[in-house]
Design a protein around this motif. Structure first.
Motif, PDB file in Angstrom:
ATOM      1  N   PRO A 260       0.846  -1.226  -0.013  1.00 51.06           N
ATOM      2  CA  PRO A 260      -0.098  -0.130  -0.014  1.00 51.06           C
ATOM      3  C   PRO A 260       0.853   1.119  -0.013  1.00 51.06           C
ATOM      4  N   LEU A 261       0.556   2.323  -0.603  1.00 50.18           N
ATOM      5  CA  LEU A 261       1.286   3.426  -0.866  1.00 50.18           C
ATOM      6  C   LEU A 261       0.245   4.576   0.151  1.00 50.18           C
ATOM      7  N   ALA A 262       0.952   5.342   0.800  1.00 47.42           N
ATOM      8  CA  ALA A 262       0.150   6.192   1.636  1.00 47.42           C
ATOM      9  C   ALA A 262       0.686   7.521   1.137  1.00 47.42           C
ATOM     10  N   GLY A 263      -0.120   8.770   1.129  1.00 41.32           N
ATOM     11  CA  GLY A 263       0.353   9.804   0.687  1.00 41.32           C
ATOM     12  C   GLY A 263      -0.535  10.785   1.672  1.00 41.32           C
ATOM     13  N   GLN A 264       0.132  12.028   1.754  1.00 42.33           N
ATOM     14  CA  GLN A 264      -0.811  13.094   2.728  1.00 42.33           C
ATOM     15  C   GLN A 264      -0.775  14.212   1.776  1.00 42.33           C
ATOM     16  N   PHE A 265      -2.211  14.720   1.697  1.00 46.76           N
ATOM     17  CA  PHE A 265      -2.522  15.917   0.855  1.00 46.76           C
ATOM     18  C   PHE A 265      -3.192  16.902   1.740  1.00 46.76           C
ATOM     19  N   THR A 266      -3.388  17.997   1.243  1.00 48.40           N
ATOM     20  CA  THR A 266      -4.189  19.057   1.701  1.00 48.40           C
ATOM     21  C   THR A 266      -5.244  19.629   0.795  1.00 48.40           C
ATOM     22  N   PHE A 267      -6.352  19.888   1.352  1.00 49.58           N
ATOM     23  CA  PHE A 267      -7.466  20.245   0.428  1.00 49.58           C
ATOM     24  C   PHE A 267      -8.141  21.409   1.383  1.00 49.58           C
ATOM     25  N   ARG A 268      -8.295  22.562   0.926  1.00 53.50           N
ATOM     26  CA  ARG A 268      -8.822  23.846   1.488  1.00 53.50           C
ATOM     27  C   ARG A 268      -8.317  23.864   2.940  1.00 53.50           C
ATOM     28  N   GLY A 269      -7.182  23.625   3.155  1.00 54.45           N
ATOM     29  CA  GLY A 269      -6.584  23.704   4.666  1.00 54.45           C
ATOM     30  C   GLY A 269      -6.803  22.431   5.248  1.00 54.45           C
ATOM     31  N   LYS A 270      -7.428  21.445   4.930  1.00 59.73           N
ATOM     32  CA  LYS A 270      -7.590  20.124   5.610  1.00 59.73           C
ATOM     33  C   LYS A 270      -6.683  19.123   5.079  1.00 59.73           C
ATOM     34  N   ARG A 271      -6.099  18.338   6.105  1.00 57.78           N
ATOM     35  CA  ARG A 271      -5.192  17.339   5.775  1.00 57.78           C
ATOM     36  C   ARG A 271      -5.953  16.023   5.516  1.00 57.78           C
ATOM     37  N   VAL A 272      -5.573  15.381   4.351  1.00 58.42           N
ATOM     38  CA  VAL A 272      -6.248  14.206   4.100  1.00 58.42           C
ATOM     39  C   VAL A 272      -5.071  13.038   3.611  1.00 58.42           C
ATOM     40  N   PHE A 273      -5.428  12.011   4.022  1.00 59.59           N
ATOM     41  CA  PHE A 273      -4.567  10.850   3.904  1.00 59.59           C
ATOM     42  C   PHE A 273      -5.119   9.973   2.931  1.00 59.59           C
ATOM     43  N   VAL A 274      -4.435   9.563   1.736  1.00 61.91           N
ATOM     44  CA  VAL A 274      -5.021   8.597   0.959  1.00 61.91           C
ATOM     45  C   VAL A 274      -4.218   7.445   0.985  1.00 61.91           C
ATOM     46  N   ILE A 275      -4.826   6.248   1.110  1.00 64.32           N
ATOM     47  CA  ILE A 275      -3.977   4.998   0.808  1.00 64.32           C
ATOM     48  C   ILE A 275      -4.346   4.396  -0.277  1.00 64.32           C
ATOM     49  N   ALA A 276      -3.484   4.254  -1.306  1.00 66.90           N
ATOM     50  CA  ALA A 276      -3.613   3.252  -2.628  1.00 66.90           C
ATOM     51  C   ALA A 276      -3.463   1.876  -2.395  1.00 66.90           C
ATOM     52  N   ASN A 277      -4.240   1.054  -2.851  1.00 64.81           N
ATOM     53  CA  ASN A 277      -4.179  -0.552  -2.478  1.00 64.81           C
ATOM     54  C   ASN A 277      -4.121  -1.394  -3.879  1.00 64.81           C
ATOM     55  N   HIS A 278      -3.509  -2.306  -3.742  1.00 63.32           N
ATOM     56  CA  HIS A 278      -3.847  -3.629  -4.724  1.00 63.32           C
ATOM     57  C   HIS A 278      -3.643  -4.659  -4.237  1.00 63.32           C
ATOM     58  N   PHE A 279      -4.678  -5.285  -3.404  1.00 61.86           N
ATOM     59  CA  PHE A 279      -4.317  -6.642  -2.631  1.00 61.86           C
ATOM     60  C   PHE A 279      -4.278  -7.869  -3.611  1.00 61.86           C
ATOM     61  N   ASN A 280      -3.810  -8.758  -2.937  1.00 60.42           N
ATOM     62  CA  ASN A 280      -3.426 -10.059  -3.898  1.00 60.42           C
ATOM     63  C   ASN A 280      -4.732 -10.516  -4.617  1.00 60.42           C
ATOM     64  N   SER A 281      -4.334 -11.208  -5.702  1.00 59.65           N
ATOM     65  CA  SER A 281      -5.653 -11.601  -6.565  1.00 59.65           C
ATOM     66  C   SER A 281      -6.210 -12.998  -6.133  1.00 59.65           C
ATOM     67  N   LYS A 282      -7.120 -13.291  -6.960  1.00 62.90           N
ATOM     68  CA  LYS A 282      -7.815 -14.578  -6.387  1.00 62.90           C
ATOM     69  C   LYS A 282      -7.341 -15.711  -6.877  1.00 62.90           C
ATOM     70  N   GLY A 283      -5.885 -15.705  -7.611  1.00 61.32           N
ATOM     71  CA  GLY A 283      -5.344 -16.927  -8.247  1.00 61.32           C
ATOM     72  C   GLY A 283      -5.171 -17.972  -7.395  1.00 61.32           C
ATOM     73  N   GLY A 284      -5.695 -19.076  -7.789  1.00 62.25           N
ATOM     74  CA  GLY A 284      -5.397 -20.512  -7.144  1.00 62.25           C
ATOM     75  C   GLY A 284      -6.650 -20.886  -6.406  1.00 62.25           C
ATOM     76  N   ASP A 285      -7.798 -19.748  -6.319  1.00 59.09           N
ATOM     77  CA  ASP A 285      -9.113 -20.320  -5.623  1.00 59.09           C
ATOM     78  C   ASP A 285      -9.652 -21.344  -6.521  1.00 59.09           C
ATOM     79  N   GLN A 286     -10.406 -22.026  -5.957  1.00 59.94           N
ATOM     80  CA  GLN A 286     -11.250 -22.839  -6.729  1.00 59.94           C
ATOM     81  C   GLN A 286     -12.428 -22.301  -7.278  1.00 59.94           C
ATOM     82  N   GLY A 287     -12.965 -22.685  -8.521  1.00 59.53           N
ATOM     83  CA  GLY A 287     -14.036 -21.944  -8.998  1.00 59.53           C
ATOM     84  C   GLY A 287     -15.421 -22.173  -8.497  1.00 59.53           C
ATOM     85  N   LEU A 288     -16.315 -21.321  -8.701  1.00 56.24           N
ATOM     86  CA  LEU A 288     -17.874 -21.660  -8.159  1.00 56.24           C
ATOM     87  C   LEU A 288     -18.127 -23.072  -8.684  1.00 56.24           C
ATOM     88  N   ASP A 289     -17.990 -23.210  -9.858  1.00 57.29           N
ATOM     89  CA  ASP A 289     -18.369 -24.722 -10.306  1.00 57.29           C
ATOM     90  C   ASP A 289     -17.282 -25.855 -10.180  1.00 57.29           C
TER      91      ASP A 289
END
Length: 618
Positions: A462-491
């Motif tokens: 995850p990538l965390a960044g600190q931003f400011t918008f109209r004087g307000k501090r905003v923390f944004v965390i960008a994510n890409h969790f692991n894929s579903k590879g290896g899971d058994q299918g619905l069928d």
């Protein structure tokens, strides 16, 4: 009247698995030789198919099995023909059809031929037995005799809400259902298995997944069950995987009838019919010898509203393995979507940004060229002069396509928000929460959250960044969790199917949840946005772990139920991407969230994910 002609042919073949991949067990394909089917030993197709998923004749030779050819697959490496007994037994559990596999040799038969077939009964597992899928009972090394031609084909069994049970599969507590007696009146998977190889049909079938590059699509045989606001089929719970979904492919030569290019919500009007096949790219598949006509329902790409001056707009977009090796047209389409359909968000969390040489595996990790091509395209499309922030991964450590070094990244519009650049962030140094002026802050911005934690093994950090918008501090965390590879299918033949990849996502969710708690411990009113491709559903254990302690609200759960999707897989419209907000950001009319449907429902896609945007009023 059927013509009276006799034709004898012999085919010896290897299994399809050997032809598709040399990694699977293989036999030998020999040239055809003259010969006739062996004498009739009294075995019928329903005897071979039996009342479970496994044939009681598996591994044995059978002789003189009668039936009528219903369809021929004369292309590719999985050639052969389906034949069906026009004189069925009275047991609904036994299929009356079989596939005769001839490998890469086209069989010399035609639909309507009455045949006697001899060969070896085998259970073929698409993708290999370890893939966990159902098997297909088929005849290999076959000999056959054509006794007459021009015979009527058996009537197709119509798949609809009446003939397909609501319950999807028997529960074997994670074990195999192969030896369980089929109950086609109770479970949809059992019903499909009881029709394996037989002629089936759908009528006036809504398209549930757009036409793919492989010339197939998905329909639903139940036009009323769990439809989305735009005509798809909603996947809203593990307990209801939407039993009436069916993949449709075609046995009709392309020159004779091009496969329809359909979007979600379109319709295959009239009758679509053919043998019921099974493959490792979607399970039960209607191999059409008769295709309904395409009715275009006019699905349009959405455009979200522009944020007001007082609103911060934060978007997330999986750009699907974006690299400079992609055509310029892809960059232009992504740029147009960001500018027009997403109305130029102030901050964009990107996923699947590849390094500057894409899948070239030479140690390159920087993505500056990739991001410049995208931001230049955005500017050319009339958008803002976005800047970007990202951290290069360690080569080969973040999963994705080998050599691609995918990562998350931020775009931001400096005319609307400012980014707090704090030195110290790199691929291996964890970002921490500090206090600055009595408020929460990041020790490094951008910074990676706990990158050495085993939860992120072979996965994006995850990538965390600190931003400011109209004087307000905003923390944004960008994510890409692991894929579903290896899971058994619905069928899968294992029911309920195992979701092994879920374990790692649960660990990842706990790491991010703990980091958000640290921010809130430093400032209970901290504005935190967690965004990205979490590769899991809003009802999944991973999302429960991410929101535990009520530190985050998953915005998708605030949408009307029929709008909760942004990705389509095997005919199920579902949620994989999310935007979550901390308590201080929530409240009456403070947030406005939109999944912008521009990709997932369409045959023509710039990405397989729909982007989404959150507008927040401080």
């Amino acid at each position: 009247m059927p013509s009276s002609r006799r034709r004898t042919t012999r085919r010896s073949a290897v299994t399809l698995a050997a032809l598709v991949t040399g990694a699977l067990a293989a036999g030998l394909l020999t040239a055809p030789t003259a010969g006739a089917a062996a004498d009739d030993d009294g075995v019928r197709i329903h005897d071979i198919q039996g009342t479970t998923r496994l044939s009681p004749y598996a591994g044995k030779q059978v002789a003189g099995v009668p039936g009528v050819v219903t369809a021929v697959r004369g292309f590719g490496s999985a050639r052969g023909f389906w034949f069906q007994d026009p004189d069925p037994d009275k047991d609904p559990a036994t299929s009356e059809a079989l596939f005769v596999f001839t490998g890469s040799t086209s069989p010399d038969v035609r639909p309507g031929d009455a045949v006697l077939v001899s060969g070896t009964v085998k259970e073929y597992y698409p993708g290999g037995e370890n893939a966990g899928l159902q098997s297909v009972t088929q005849l290999t090394g076959a000999q056959w005799t054509v006794r007459s031609s021009g015979n009527a084909l058996p009537a197709a069994v119509e798949l609809n809400a009446r003939t397909l049970p609501f319950r999807y599969a028997p529960d074997a507590h994670g074990g195999s259902v192969e030896k369980l007696p089929l109950r086609p009146d109770r479970y949809a998977l059992d019903r499909f298995e009881s029709l394996e190889g037989m002629r089936v049909s759908v009528r006036n079938a809504p398209v549930a997944q757009a036409t793919s590059q492989y010339h197939d699509l998905w329909v639903t045989a139940d036009a009323r069950h769990d439809r989305t606001a735009r005509g798809g089929v909603l996947y809203g719970a593990y307990a209801d995987p939407n039993a009436a979904r069916v993949k449709v492919a075609s046995l009709i030569p392309f020159a004779e009838r091009p496969f329809p290019v359909a979007n979600v919500g379109d319709e295959l009007t009239g009758v679509t019919a053919g043998p019921l096949d099974y493959d490792n790219h979607g399970g039960y598949t209607l191999q059409a010898t008769e295709l309904g006509s395409l009715t275009d329902r006019g699905l349009k790409r959405e455009t979200t509203r522009k944020q007001r001056r007082s609103e911060l707009a934060v978007a997330t977009y999986n750009v699907e393995n974006l690299s400079p090796k992609n055509p310029q047209a892809k960059f232009d389409r992504l740029a147009s979507a960001l500018v027009t359909n997403l109305a130029s968000p102030d901050i964009v969390a990107l996923e699947e940004v590849q390094d500057d040489n894409g899948t070239g595996n030479d140690g390159t990790v920087d993505a500056g060229v990739t991001l410049k091509k995208l931001t230049d395209a955005i500017a050319a499309a009339g958008g803002p002069a976005y800047q970007w922030r990202q951290i290069n991964p360690v080569d080969g450590r973040d999963g994705g396509q080998p050599g691609g070094n995918i990562r998350t990244a931020f775009l931001f519009n400096p005319a609307r928000v400012s980014f707090t650049d704090t030195a110290g962030g790199d691929s291996t140094t964890p970002v921490t929460v500090v206090r600055d002026g009595g408020r929460a802050a990041l020790s490094a911005s951008p910074g990676r959250i706990d990158p050495a934690n085993e939860a992120w093994q072979n996965s994006r950090k995850p990538l965390a960044g600190q931003f400011t918008f109209r004087g307000k501090r905003v923390f944004v965390i960008a994510n890409h969790f692991n894929s579903k590879g290896g899971d058994q299918g619905l069928d899968s033949r294992f029911q309920a199917p195992s979701r092994t990849s879920e374990v790692q996502r649960g660990k990842q969710a706990k790491v991010v949840n703990a980091f958000v708690k640290q921010l809130l411990a430093a400032d209970r009113k901290a504005n935190v946005i967690v965004a990205g491709d979490l590769n899991d559903y809003q009802f999944s254990p991973a999302l429960s772990a991410l929101t535990a302690g009520r530190v985050l609200t998953d915005q998708v759960n605030l949408l009307p139920v029929k709008e909760r999707y942004g990705y389509v897989f095997q005919g199920n419209s579902q949620v994989l991407d999310h935007i979550l907000t901390s308590p201080a950001m929530n409240g009456r009319k403070r947030t406005d969230y939109d999944i912008v449907h521009i990709n997932a429902e369409f045959a023509d896609q710039a990405s397989d994910h729909d982007p989404q945007v959150l507008r927040w009023k401080p």
